[in-house]
Design a protein around this motif. Sequence first.
Motif, mmCIF file in Angstrom:
data_model
loop_
_atom_site.group_PDB
_atom_site.id
_atom_site.type_symbol
_atom_site.label_atom_id
_atom_site.label_comp_id
_atom_site.label_asym_id
_atom_site.label_seq_id
_atom_site.Cartn_x
_atom_site.Cartn_y
_atom_site.Cartn_z
ATOM 1 N N HIS A 80 -18.095 25.745 42.433
ATOM 2 C CA HIS A 80 -18.212 25.222 43.800
ATOM 3 C C HIS A 80 -19.364 25.879 44.546
ATOM 4 O O HIS A 80 -20.053 25.222 45.342
ATOM 5 C CB HIS A 80 -16.896 25.440 44.556
ATOM 6 N N TYR A 81 -19.580 27.173 44.300
ATOM 7 C CA TYR A 81 -20.645 27.851 45.038
ATOM 8 C C TYR A 81 -22.022 27.403 44.576
ATOM 9 O O TYR A 81 -22.985 27.451 45.343
ATOM 10 C CB TYR A 81 -20.499 29.373 44.939
ATOM 11 N N ALA A 82 -22.141 26.953 43.307
ATOM 12 C CA ALA A 82 -23.415 26.407 42.846
ATOM 13 C C ALA A 82 -23.701 25.082 43.544
ATOM 14 O O ALA A 82 -24.841 24.805 43.941
ATOM 15 C CB ALA A 82 -23.396 26.215 41.334
ATOM 16 N N LEU A 83 -22.660 24.259 43.709
ATOM 17 C CA LEU A 83 -22.827 22.999 44.435
ATOM 18 C C LEU A 83 -23.221 23.253 45.888
ATOM 19 O O LEU A 83 -24.074 22.552 46.444
ATOM 20 C CB LEU A 83 -21.524 22.193 44.374
ATOM 21 N N GLN A 84 -22.614 24.270 46.482
ATOM 22 C CA GLN A 84 -22.961 24.616 47.862
ATOM 23 C C GLN A 84 -24.417 25.068 47.950
ATOM 24 O O GLN A 84 -25.144 24.700 48.880
ATOM 25 C CB GLN A 84 -22.041 25.726 48.369
ATOM 26 N N THR A 85 -24.850 25.851 46.975
ATOM 27 C CA THR A 85 -26.240 26.304 46.949
ATOM 28 C C THR A 85 -27.191 25.122 46.821
ATOM 29 O O THR A 85 -28.236 25.065 47.488
ATOM 30 C CB THR A 85 -26.466 27.280 45.781
ATOM 31 N N HIS A 86 -26.845 24.156 45.975
ATOM 32 C CA HIS A 86 -27.672 22.952 45.834
ATOM 33 C C HIS A 86 -27.795 22.219 47.171
ATOM 34 O O HIS A 86 -28.879 21.732 47.526
ATOM 35 C CB HIS A 86 -27.073 22.026 44.778
ATOM 36 N N GLN A 87 -26.687 22.134 47.896
ATOM 37 C CA GLN A 87 -26.723 21.460 49.193
ATOM 38 C C GLN A 87 -27.630 22.201 50.163
ATOM 39 O O GLN A 87 -28.381 21.585 50.928
ATOM 40 C CB GLN A 87 -25.307 21.337 49.745
ATOM 41 N N GLU A 88 -27.581 23.518 50.139
ATOM 42 C CA GLU A 88 -28.458 24.316 51.000
ATOM 43 C C GLU A 88 -29.921 24.117 50.642
ATOM 44 O O GLU A 88 -30.804 24.254 51.497
ATOM 45 C CB GLU A 88 -28.087 25.794 50.888
#
Length: 269
Positions: free
Chosen positions: A61-69
């Motif tokens: 999930h944190y990788a997906l959040q990083t992609h969004q950022e």
Amino acid sequence: MQLTSLQDITRKYRHIFLAPHFDDVVFACGGTLGVQVSSGLRPLVITVFGGVPPTNMTLPHYALQTHQEMGFSDSQGPSAPMEARRREDAAAADYLEVDYLWLDYLDASYRGNYSSIEAIMGGEVHPSDQNIEKQLSQDLLNIKDQLPDVVWYAPLGAGRHVDHQIVSSAADHLVQQGSKVYYYEDFPYVFRQKGALDARLQEIGANLEPHLVEVSEFLPARVTASEMYASQIARNFPGKDAIQTAMHSYTHNIRPIETVCLERYWKAR
């Protein structure tokens, strides 16, 4: 010029910079690269965690959040951000006139060994990742055998990002074998995190001495090249205009003398 494998590294290289991620060397050492190129040298930048995750990978999930950022949507797939970052890195390297090589180790965000982005950004290296350090160390020592006089530049690990720690530890094997290694200050971590540099120097506990490179003339090139990493600006700076302010402030305050700007490295005595 892009190299495609470690076997492409020839004896023409006198300076090799190790970047955990695509932007790390340009952010921290862009002025030094400019100095070397202006002297007729052709530095090589090796990005260690440059692998592109497979399109069918399920990301934490944190990788997906990083992609969004970074400005990417889930619909673009897991590989899109790294492919974009490779394009950014190629543009910056071409602008600075340095050669570059991407290794295929996956970024910590994709390896699945960490529970959160906080564990990656300032935690302990997961035991499973020790295999990466072992293989990387051996690859670097193999290069050393072919190029015994090359000067190496590696991250100090200030800020304690686990990927920076891994590359720093791998470079320590070069030091132990007599190579000349300069550890660069991990920018922007050393700028954003008060006390990060001193904490890392104390943690290492080695007898290190500072080495200064004046980069006043080449700081604009460092800034321009850094701005080419568009996906990383929002994650590291308040805005694009803040890059120049941060880099000038940090490099000037190393030794605040008139208009002098410096990049500082640490070398074992």
